[in-house]
Write a protein that holds these residues in place. Structure first.
Motif, PDB file in Angstrom:
ATOM      1  N   ILE A  85       0.881  -1.035   0.268  1.00 30.39           N
ATOM      2  CA  ILE A  85      -0.007  -0.062   0.182  1.00 30.39           C
ATOM      3  C   ILE A  85       0.929   1.285  -0.028  1.00 30.39           C
ATOM      4  O   ILE A  85       0.567   2.312  -0.807  1.00 30.39           O
ATOM      5  CB  ILE A  85      -0.748  -0.074   1.317  1.00 30.39           C
ATOM      6  N   ASN A  86       1.999   1.116   0.593  1.00 30.98           N
ATOM      7  CA  ASN A  86       2.777   2.629   0.943  1.00 30.98           C
ATOM      8  C   ASN A  86       4.395   1.865   0.642  1.00 30.98           C
ATOM      9  O   ASN A  86       4.885   0.852   1.135  1.00 30.98           O
ATOM     10  CB  ASN A  86       2.920   3.043   2.327  1.00 30.98           C
ATOM     11  N   TRP A  87       4.910   2.817  -0.394  1.00 31.12           N
ATOM     12  CA  TRP A  87       6.349   2.156  -0.492  1.00 31.12           C
ATOM     13  C   TRP A  87       7.202   3.632  -0.735  1.00 31.12           C
ATOM     14  O   TRP A  87       6.779   4.615  -1.323  1.00 31.12           O
ATOM     15  CB  TRP A  87       6.691   1.465  -1.767  1.00 31.12           C
ATOM     16  N   ALA A  88       8.341   3.659  -0.255  1.00 28.87           N
ATOM     17  CA  ALA A  88       8.997   4.896  -0.179  1.00 28.87           C
ATOM     18  C   ALA A  88      10.418   4.664  -0.477  1.00 28.87           C
ATOM     19  O   ALA A  88      11.095   3.438  -0.133  1.00 28.87           O
ATOM     20  CB  ALA A  88       9.100   5.657   1.290  1.00 28.87           C
ATOM     21  N   CYS A  89      11.151   5.680  -1.099  1.00 27.31           N
ATOM     22  CA  CYS A  89      12.610   5.666  -1.633  1.00 27.31           C
ATOM     23  C   CYS A  89      13.185   6.973  -1.271  1.00 27.31           C
ATOM     24  O   CYS A  89      12.651   8.054  -1.291  1.00 27.31           O
ATOM     25  CB  CYS A  89      12.723   5.310  -2.867  1.00 27.31           C
ATOM     26  N   PRO A 300      -4.145  15.811   3.413  1.00 28.58           N
ATOM     27  CA  PRO A 300      -4.146  15.391   4.679  1.00 28.58           C
ATOM     28  C   PRO A 300      -4.117  13.634   4.565  1.00 28.58           C
ATOM     29  O   PRO A 300      -4.969  13.047   3.767  1.00 28.58           O
ATOM     30  CB  PRO A 300      -5.531  15.709   5.312  1.00 28.58           C
ATOM     31  N   GLY A 301      -3.108  13.218   5.330  1.00 28.46           N
ATOM     32  CA  GLY A 301      -2.729  11.644   5.262  1.00 28.46           C
ATOM     33  C   GLY A 301      -1.981  11.105   4.048  1.00 28.46           C
ATOM     34  O   GLY A 301      -1.661  10.093   4.090  1.00 28.46           O
ATOM     35  N   ASP A 302      -1.387  12.290   3.262  1.00 30.37           N
ATOM     36  CA  ASP A 302      -0.338  11.749   2.242  1.00 30.37           C
ATOM     37  C   ASP A 302       0.912  11.221   3.114  1.00 30.37           C
ATOM     38  O   ASP A 302       1.371  11.823   3.920  1.00 30.37           O
ATOM     39  CB  ASP A 302      -0.197  12.869   1.346  1.00 30.37           C
ATOM     40  N   ILE A 303       1.331  10.046   2.227  1.00 29.94           N
ATOM     41  CA  ILE A 303       2.663   9.607   2.666  1.00 29.94           C
ATOM     42  C   ILE A 303       3.772  10.143   1.985  1.00 29.94           C
ATOM     43  O   ILE A 303       3.692  10.175   0.671  1.00 29.94           O
ATOM     44  CB  ILE A 303       2.588   8.227   2.506  1.00 29.94           C
ATOM     45  N   ALA A 304       4.637  11.001   2.521  1.00 25.12           N
ATOM     46  CA  ALA A 304       5.556  11.969   1.951  1.00 25.12           C
ATOM     47  C   ALA A 304       6.926  11.519   2.219  1.00 25.12           C
ATOM     48  O   ALA A 304       7.738  11.950   1.496  1.00 25.12           O
ATOM     49  CB  ALA A 304       5.352  13.318   2.052  1.00 25.12           C
ATOM     50  N   SER A 305       7.351  10.325   3.031  1.00 21.12           N
ATOM     51  CA  SER A 305       8.812  10.236   3.340  1.00 21.12           C
ATOM     52  C   SER A 305       8.937   8.790   3.811  1.00 21.12           C
ATOM     53  O   SER A 305       7.883   8.085   4.147  1.00 21.12           O
ATOM     54  CB  SER A 305       9.236  11.095   4.414  1.00 21.12           C
ATOM     55  N   VAL A 306      10.167   8.484   4.080  1.00 22.88           N
ATOM     56  CA  VAL A 306      10.408   6.897   4.685  1.00 22.88           C
ATOM     57  C   VAL A 306       9.864   6.966   6.294  1.00 22.88           C
ATOM     58  O   VAL A 306       9.266   5.887   6.659  1.00 22.88           O
ATOM     59  CB  VAL A 306      11.833   6.786   4.498  1.00 22.88           C
ATOM     60  N   GLU A 307       9.858   8.067   6.880  1.00 24.60           N
ATOM     61  CA  GLU A 307       9.330   8.202   8.070  1.00 24.60           C
ATOM     62  C   GLU A 307       7.908   7.739   8.216  1.00 24.60           C
ATOM     63  O   GLU A 307       7.522   6.985   9.079  1.00 24.60           O
ATOM     64  CB  GLU A 307       9.804   9.328   8.954  1.00 24.60           C
ATOM     65  N   ASP A 308       7.315   8.391   7.212  1.00 22.63           N
ATOM     66  CA  ASP A 308       5.721   8.102   7.262  1.00 22.63           C
ATOM     67  C   ASP A 308       5.351   6.814   7.141  1.00 22.63           C
ATOM     68  O   ASP A 308       4.499   6.030   7.809  1.00 22.63           O
ATOM     69  CB  ASP A 308       5.210   8.947   6.162  1.00 22.63           C
ATOM     70  N   VAL A 309       6.183   6.071   6.125  1.00 24.77           N
ATOM     71  CA  VAL A 309       6.100   4.682   5.986  1.00 24.77           C
ATOM     72  C   VAL A 309       6.325   3.673   7.023  1.00 24.77           C
ATOM     73  O   VAL A 309       5.637   2.768   7.637  1.00 24.77           O
ATOM     74  CB  VAL A 309       6.878   4.204   4.740  1.00 24.77           C
ATOM     75  N   TYR A 310       7.330   4.049   7.741  1.00 25.66           N
ATOM     76  CA  TYR A 310       7.921   3.285   9.059  1.00 25.66           C
ATOM     77  C   TYR A 310       6.789   3.587  10.085  1.00 25.66           C
ATOM     78  O   TYR A 310       6.403   2.669  10.828  1.00 25.66           O
ATOM     79  CB  TYR A 310       9.185   3.969   9.551  1.00 25.66           C
ATOM     80  N   ALA A 311       6.061   4.740  10.144  1.00 25.84           N
ATOM     81  CA  ALA A 311       5.166   5.059  11.295  1.00 25.84           C
ATOM     82  C   ALA A 311       3.840   4.056  10.869  1.00 25.84           C
ATOM     83  O   ALA A 311       3.169   3.509  11.948  1.00 25.84           O
ATOM     84  CB  ALA A 311       4.593   6.386  11.182  1.00 25.84           C
ATOM     85  N   GLU A 316       0.778  -0.901  12.051  1.00 29.37           N
ATOM     86  CA  GLU A 316       0.328  -2.306  11.458  1.00 29.37           C
ATOM     87  C   GLU A 316       0.501  -3.528  12.348  1.00 29.37           C
ATOM     88  O   GLU A 316      -0.266  -4.390  12.782  1.00 29.37           O
ATOM     89  CB  GLU A 316       0.762  -2.428   9.994  1.00 29.37           C
ATOM     90  N   ARG A 317       2.002  -3.300  13.075  1.00 29.01           N
ATOM     91  CA  ARG A 317       2.328  -4.190  13.882  1.00 29.01           C
ATOM     92  C   ARG A 317       1.614  -4.141  15.138  1.00 29.01           C
ATOM     93  O   ARG A 317       1.223  -5.296  15.816  1.00 29.01           O
ATOM     94  CB  ARG A 317       3.974  -4.086  14.129  1.00 29.01           C
ATOM     95  N   LEU A 318       1.279  -3.116  15.614  1.00 22.25           N
ATOM     96  CA  LEU A 318       0.583  -3.137  16.739  1.00 22.25           C
ATOM     97  C   LEU A 318      -0.933  -3.622  16.711  1.00 22.25           C
ATOM     98  O   LEU A 318      -1.419  -4.173  17.614  1.00 22.25           O
ATOM     99  CB  LEU A 318       0.401  -1.527  17.160  1.00 22.25           C
ATOM    100  N   ARG A 319      -1.576  -3.484  15.346  1.00 20.78           N
ATOM    101  CA  ARG A 319      -2.844  -3.994  15.380  1.00 20.78           C
ATOM    102  C   ARG A 319      -2.613  -5.286  15.330  1.00 20.78           C
ATOM    103  O   ARG A 319      -3.545  -6.250  15.497  1.00 20.78           O
ATOM    104  CB  ARG A 319      -3.353  -3.400  13.934  1.00 20.78           C
ATOM    105  N   GLU A 320      -1.462  -6.019  14.574  1.00 16.17           N
ATOM    106  CA  GLU A 320      -1.384  -7.477  14.529  1.00 16.17           C
ATOM    107  C   GLU A 320      -1.234  -8.104  15.771  1.00 16.17           C
ATOM    108  O   GLU A 320      -1.892  -9.130  15.929  1.00 16.17           O
ATOM    109  CB  GLU A 320      -0.096  -7.755  13.568  1.00 16.17           C
ATOM    110  N   LEU A 321      -0.473  -7.274  16.635  1.00 15.78           N
ATOM    111  CA  LEU A 321      -0.345  -7.814  18.087  1.00 15.78           C
ATOM    112  C   LEU A 321      -1.440  -7.836  18.711  1.00 15.78           C
ATOM    113  O   LEU A 321      -1.910  -8.757  19.473  1.00 15.78           O
ATOM    114  CB  LEU A 321       0.746  -7.128  18.895  1.00 15.78           C
TER     115      LEU A 321
END
Length: 559
Positions: A85-89, A300-311, A316-321
Motif C-alpha cells: 500500500i505504501n512504498w518509499a525511497c 491530509p494523510g498523504d505519505i511523503a517520506s520514509v518516516e511516514d511509511v515506518y510509522a 500495522e504491527r501493533l494491530r497485528e499484536l
C-alpha cells in the motif's frame, strides 16, 4: 551519515497516476522507473539495484557509491495482491555546486487501486552541520528528470486531482472560458493554474509561457490566452477582482471562490507594469518559487517520506499484536486505542501548524518579493542617476565645445577633436587617432567630406550599433543613410599577417581592442580617408583609433 541542517525545499509535487495499460503489474513498473532514475543519479548500472531489497525495503550496502546513500521501505499490502500500500525511497548525495551541501530526495508511492497510484516527490538541499562560511546561494529552479520523464510517458495519465498535468501550455480558446472558470472553481483540482494573458499592443504574452510550463512541470499548469479576444471573455465571466487581462499573469490557487471578493487575495497576480519593471525572468522566477516550493500540494494523510511509511508499519504491527492477543489481553487493545487517539490528535495539531506555517511562509514570500521589487527599483534609479550624470557631463562637454567654437576647424586634426567634444557621450578619440590625423596626407579642400563622414559615424553609425531594432546589414544601412562605405572586416590574407593585425590594435581602458572596422571616404590621396573604430558595448561608445591614411593591407603592401 553526517547530520544535515538548514534544509531548503527545492521542489515538491504530488501526482495522481492512472495506468493506461491492461494486464500489467503497474506498481512494479512505477518502482522500476524510480530504480532507473536512482541508478542514473548514482552513476551505476541499473542491474546493481535490480534486487529484492529495493522492492521490500532496506539500505543499499555493497556497491553503493561513496558519499551516496539509498534507503527503501514498504508497509501494508493491497487486498488480494502482494502490492504494498505504501512504498518509499530516499536518496542522498553531495551537491556538485557546493561541497558543503547535500541533496535529499524522497519518493513515495501509495496504492489507491490496482490501476491508480499517488506519487509524492520532495527534493531538498541541506547544509552540513559542521559547515562554517558564507551561506550557500539557493540553487536555480529545476524539475527532477524523473518527473519530466513520467509526465511524457504514454502509459500513464498524470494529474493533480481533476487537473491533468501538462508540461506544455494549455491554450485557453475563445468560446471555452466557461469551462476555464469551472476548472478554476473545481474543488478537486489539486494544483495551481497560471493564466497568461496577451498584451493589448503586441498581442503577445509578456512572459515565455512554454519556458514557464517546463519549469512548473508536475506542480502547476500554465494556461495561455489564444488571442486578445479572450480578455473580453474573462471580463464578462470573471468577477472584477479575479480577472486577468491585457498582458497580466495570475496564479489561481485551487478552489477559487468567485463569490467572495476576499478570496481574490490568494491568487497572486502581476500587472503589465509590474512585469515590465521587474522583467519577465524575475516574474517567472517568483512564480516557480511559489508553485514548486511554497504551494502545499499534499492532502491530509498523504505519505511523503520514509518516516511516514515506518510509522504506518509500526501501527500495522501493533494491530497485528492486538489481533493475536485480543482474547488474552485487553490491556494491549486499550493501549493501541490510546496510541491511535494520540496519533489522531497529533495529526490534527500538525495540520493546524502546517496551515499556520503555510500562511506565514506566504507572508514572508510576499515580503521577499516586495523587497526584491524595491531592490530592482533602486537599481533602476541608480542606473537612471548614473545615466543622468553621464548625460550632464556629455552636455557640459558639448557646451564647452560650442562656446569655444569661434571658427570652423581648418584641418583634419581640428575636425576630429571637435567631433570628439561635440559627441563625447558617443565617441571616444584615442591619442593614436589624433596623431594619425595630424600626419595624414589629406588635403584641406576635402575637409567637408571628412566632417560629414565623422558626423555620420557619431550619429547614424552609433545608432546602428546601440539602438534596438536596427537592421542586420549595417554596411548597407550606413551607406544608404550617409553615402559613405562601411567595412567591418579585412581580407583573409590581411587577417593572417601578424604585422597587419598589430597595426589594427589599440589600448583602451586597460584592454587591447581591435579597430579593424572602418569607414571610407575617397580612394586616392590626398582625398583618401580611413577612420578605424572599435565598438565598446560596455561603455556604449565608438572608440576611434585611427583617422587618416589608408592602413597597409596584404594588397597595398604587395603593390
Amino acid at each position: 551519515m553526517d547530520t544535515m541542517l538548514h534544509g531548503h525545499l527545492h521542489y515538491r509535487c504530488a501526482i495522481d497516476l492512472e495506468s493506461l495499460h491492461e494486464n500489467r503489474n503497474d506498481w512494479q513498473d512505477l518502482v522500476k522507473r524510480v530504480r532507473s532514475w536512482v541508478a542514473a543519479v548514482a552513476g551505476v548500472d541499473e542491474r546493481e539495484l535490480a534486487k529484492p531489497w529495493f522492492y521490500l525495503g532496506d539500505h543499499w550496502g555493497a556497491g553503493c557509491p561513496s558519499a551516496f546513500s539509498l534507503e527503501t521501505c514498504q508497509a501494508g499490502c493491497a487486498p488480494e495482491s502482494d502490492v504494498p500500500i505504501n512504498w518509499a525511497c530516499r536518496i542522498e548525495h553531495p551537491c556538485r555546486q557546493h561541497k558543503s551541501c547535500r541533496w535529499r530526495t524522497d519518493i513515495t508511492i501509495t496504492t489507491v487501486s490496482s490501476k491508480l497510484f499517488r506519487l509524492v516527490l520532495i527534493n531538498q538541499r541541506f547544509v552540513r552541520s559542521n559547515y562554517v562560511g558564507e551561506e550557500p546561494a539557493a540553487p536555480d529552479p529545476s524539475v527532477p528528470n524523473f518527473i519530466q520523464i513520467l509526465l511524457k510517458a504514454k502509459s500513464w495519465k498524470c494529474s493533480a486531482g481533476s487537473e491533468s498535468l501538462n508540461p506544455k501550455p494549455v491554450i485557453a480558446r475563445v468560446g471555452c472560458f466557461d469551462l476555464v472558470k469551472k476548472t478554476l472553481q473545481d474543488s478537486d483540482r489539486g494544483c495551481p493554474i497560471v493564466y497568461v494573458s496577451r498584451d493589448f499592443e503586441t498581442k503577445e504574452p509578456l512572459i515565455d509561457a512554454s519556458f514557464l510550463a517546463r519549469y512548473l512541470a508536475g506542480t502547476a499548469v500554465v494556461y495561455v490566452a489564444e488571442n486578445s479576444e479572450a480578455d473580453k471573455e474573462t471580463e464578462a465571466l470573471f468577477q472584477k477582482d479575479f480577472r486577468c487581462w491585457g498582458g497580466m499573469v495570475r496564479v489561481y490557487q485551487p478552489r477559487v471562490d468567485f463569490s467572495d471578493p476576499r478570496d481574490a487575495r490568494r491568487h497572486r497576480f502581476f500587472t503589465t507594469k509590474m512585469i515590465q519593471e521587474l522583467g519577465s525572468d524575475e516574474v517567472m522566477l517568483q512564480i516557480v518559487r511559489a508553485c514548486c516550493r511554497r504551494a502545499y500540494l499534499l492532502r491530509p494523510g498523504d505519505i511523503a517520506s520514509v518516516e511516514d511509511v515506518y510509522a504506518k508499519k509500526r501501527m500495522e504491527r501493533l494491530r497485528e499484536l492486538a489481533g493475536e492477543r485480543q482474547v488474552e489481553d485487553t490491556e494491549l487493545n486499550k493501549l493501541i486505542e490510546s496510541v491511535q487517539e494520540d496519533n489522531d490528535k497529533y495529526q490534527k495539531e500538525i495540520e493546524h501548524l502546517r496551515q499556520e506555517v503555510e500562511f506565514l511562509t506566504g507572508q514572508v514570500a510576499e515580503r521577499d518579493d516586495r523587497l526584491r521589487a524595491k531592490e530592482h527599483e533602486f537599481e533602476a534609479y541608480q542606473q537612471a542617476t548614473q545615466d543622468a550624470y553621464a548625460r550632464r557631463d556629455e552636455l557640459e562637454t558639448r557646451c564647452q565645445a560650442l562656446a569655444a567654437l569661434k571658427e570652423l576647424p581648418r584641418d583634419l586634426l581640428g575636425a576630429l577633436k571637435l567631433i570628439g567634444r561635440l559627441h563625447a557621450g558617443r565617441v571616444v578619440v584615442l591619442d593614436d587617432a589624433l596623431k594619425s590625423a595630424e600626419t595624414a596626407n589629406f588635403e584641406v579642400r576635402s575637409l567637408p567630406d571628412a566632417w560629414e563622414c565623422l558626423w555620420g559615424m557619431a550619429t547614424v553609425l552609433y545608432d546602428l550599433f546601440f539602438l534596438p531594432d536596427q537592421p542586420q546589414n549595417k554596411e548597407s544601412a550606413f551607406k544608404d543613410a550617409t553615402g559613405f562605405e562601411l567595412t567591418l572586416s579585412e581580407g583573409r590574407q590581411t587577417n593572417r599577417d601578424r604585422r597587419f593585425a598589430k597595426m589594427r590594435t589599440r589600448q583602451f581602458n586597460g584592454k587591447t581592442i581591435d579597430i579593424t572596422p572602418h569607414v571610407k571616404s575617397g580612394n586616392k590621396p590626398p582625398k583618401c580617408l580611413r577612420v578605424h573604430f572599435y565598438v565598446d558595448h560596455e561603455s556604449k561608445r565608438l572608440v576611434i583609433g585611427h583617422c587618416g591614411d589608408h592602413l597597409d593591407t596584404y594588397t597595398t603592401r604587395k603593390r
